[in-house]
Design a protein around this motif. Structure first.
Motif, short mmCIF file in Angstrom:
data_model
loop_
_atom_site.label_atom_id
_atom_site.label_comp_id
_atom_site.label_asym_id
_atom_site.label_seq_id
_atom_site.Cartn_x
_atom_site.Cartn_y
_atom_site.Cartn_z
N LEU A 39 33.22 -35.50 -78.39
CA LEU A 39 34.72 -36.19 -77.77
C LEU A 39 35.48 -35.71 -77.85
CD1 LEU A 39 35.44 -38.78 -77.02
CD2 LEU A 39 35.65 -40.04 -79.06
N LYS A 40 35.98 -34.86 -78.91
CA LYS A 40 37.20 -34.78 -78.10
C LYS A 40 37.42 -33.09 -77.83
CE LYS A 40 39.14 -33.82 -82.94
NZ LYS A 40 39.81 -33.12 -84.41
N GLY A 41 36.72 -32.51 -77.74
CA GLY A 41 36.31 -31.71 -76.55
C GLY A 41 36.30 -32.64 -75.30
N ALA A 42 35.63 -33.31 -75.12
CA ALA A 42 35.41 -34.29 -73.54
C ALA A 42 37.38 -34.26 -73.69
CB ALA A 42 34.92 -35.69 -73.55
N LEU A 84 32.24 -43.87 -76.84
CA LEU A 84 33.30 -44.31 -77.30
C LEU A 84 33.93 -45.79 -77.52
CD1 LEU A 84 36.05 -43.32 -77.26
CD2 LEU A 84 36.14 -43.02 -74.64
N GLU A 85 33.09 -46.33 -76.66
CA GLU A 85 33.10 -47.88 -76.53
C GLU A 85 32.70 -48.43 -77.92
OE1 GLU A 85 30.93 -49.40 -73.18
OE2 GLU A 85 32.55 -48.56 -71.65
N HIS A 115 44.29 -34.68 -83.61
CA HIS A 115 43.40 -36.16 -82.98
C HIS A 115 43.24 -37.10 -82.50
CE1 HIS A 115 43.61 -35.12 -87.96
NE2 HIS A 115 45.20 -36.13 -88.19
N VAL A 116 42.28 -37.08 -82.45
CA VAL A 116 42.44 -38.46 -81.07
C VAL A 116 42.12 -39.81 -81.67
CG1 VAL A 116 41.07 -39.49 -79.51
CG2 VAL A 116 39.94 -36.87 -80.44
N VAL A 117 43.39 -40.29 -80.63
CA VAL A 117 44.25 -41.42 -80.64
C VAL A 117 43.94 -42.22 -79.53
CG1 VAL A 117 45.43 -40.18 -82.63
CG2 VAL A 117 46.77 -40.54 -80.64
N LEU A 270 41.06 -42.39 -83.77
CA LEU A 270 39.35 -42.45 -83.86
C LEU A 270 38.65 -41.21 -83.96
CD1 LEU A 270 39.71 -43.63 -79.98
CD2 LEU A 270 39.68 -44.88 -81.56
N VAL A 271 38.93 -40.10 -83.82
CA VAL A 271 38.48 -39.03 -84.43
C VAL A 271 39.56 -37.94 -84.61
CG1 VAL A 271 37.26 -36.93 -83.99
CG2 VAL A 271 36.66 -38.93 -82.73
#
Length: 272
Positions: A39-42, A84-85, A115-117, A270-271
């Motif tokens: 997810l972070k890469g996306a 993600l949802e 971080h994914v925020v 989120l991550v």
């Protein structure tokens, strides 16, 4: 090589279509050469492409919905691979049970800490039924409209009741709309045989136009004021109109939104 790969992917049930085989081979090659993206890469990839990842959600009334948009286009498939949802619903504890509602929107990005925020704003609210005068819940306001018996329906009122129901509400864009129940006119037989309206569509439209013109005086009540915690905003008026002799009896039930909390420009990881 080509003939070998065809044999690898050929089965009795699969199509022998050449293009379909090429697509399957390409997918197989991709899986061998490209590691699964996180997810972070996306999110990083979307940032590199200057693609905005927006989310919006609505919960309450035994309903829960969280949607992802990329460049203002709803993305139904791509982000589901990383759930993600579900991640957003879990982090924000979005539950749809009960008559408590939450609505919000935000944008996903990579923070300076890598971080994914989710940066978002939201509000929660519940409904209150009644009037401005704090009449008990689910009470009604009674009004009358004088009207000529254009379709000569009063002669049947001794054995049928004729009513019309609709809802007057403010949509998400702040525009007042009128929702008509189906069927447009409700007929209840008190006694006697089945009753049919003369020209049902014309009759219903005639009464709807009269009601709508009369109800326009309530549009001022829907005007938005500054929304604060604890403020009460008129959301809809549910109308039941009953035909009587020489008049229409209106029963109006007002529904208010009471703002319980407001969140503005908050960030959540989120991550990590």
């Amino acid at each position: 090589m080509w003939s070998y790969l065809q044999k690898v992917f050929k089965t009795d049930k699969e199509s022998t279509d050449r293009q379909n085989t090429k697509n399957r081979i390409q997918l197989w090659i991709n899986q061998l050469t490209i590691p699964p993206m996180t997810l972070k890469g996306a999110v990083r990839r979307a940032n590199r492409l200057n693609q905005k990842i927006d989310v919006e959600w609505f919960t309450g009334g035994d309903h829960r919905q969280c949607l992802v948009k990329v460049e203002n286009v709803y993305d139904k498939d791509n982000w589901r691979a990383w759930k993600l949802e579900e991640l957003i619903e879990d982090k924000l504890q979005l539950v749809g049970i009960g008559e408590y509602y939450r609505k919000g929107c935000g944008r996903i990005a990579i923070s300076e800490d890598n971080h994914v925020v989710l940066c978002y704003s939201a509000h929660s609210y519940y409904y209150e039924y009644g009037t401005e005068q704090d009449i008990p819940i689910r009470s009604t306001i009674i009004e009358w409209i004088e009207i000529m018996d254009f379709f000569q329906l009063e002669q049947y009122l001794h054995r049928v009741s004729i009513s019309y129901t609709l809802c007057m509400y403010r949509n998400d864009n702040g525009v007042i709309e009128y929702y008509k129940d189906n069927p447009l006119l409700n007929i209840h037989i008190i006694e006697g045989d089945k009753f049919l309206l003369p020209s049902p569509i014309s009759t219903a439209d005639f009464y709807f136009d009269i009601l709508k013109e009369y109800l326009q005086k309530f549009e001022e009540d829907f005007k938005m004021t500054e929304v604060l915690v604890g403020s009460k905003v008129l959301e809809s008026i549910y109308i039941t109109a009953i035909l009587e002799y020489g008049k229409i009896r209106l029963e109006l039930q007002k529904s208010y939104i009471v703002i319980d909390s407001i969140i503005e420009n908050k960030s959540i990881i989120l991550v990590e």
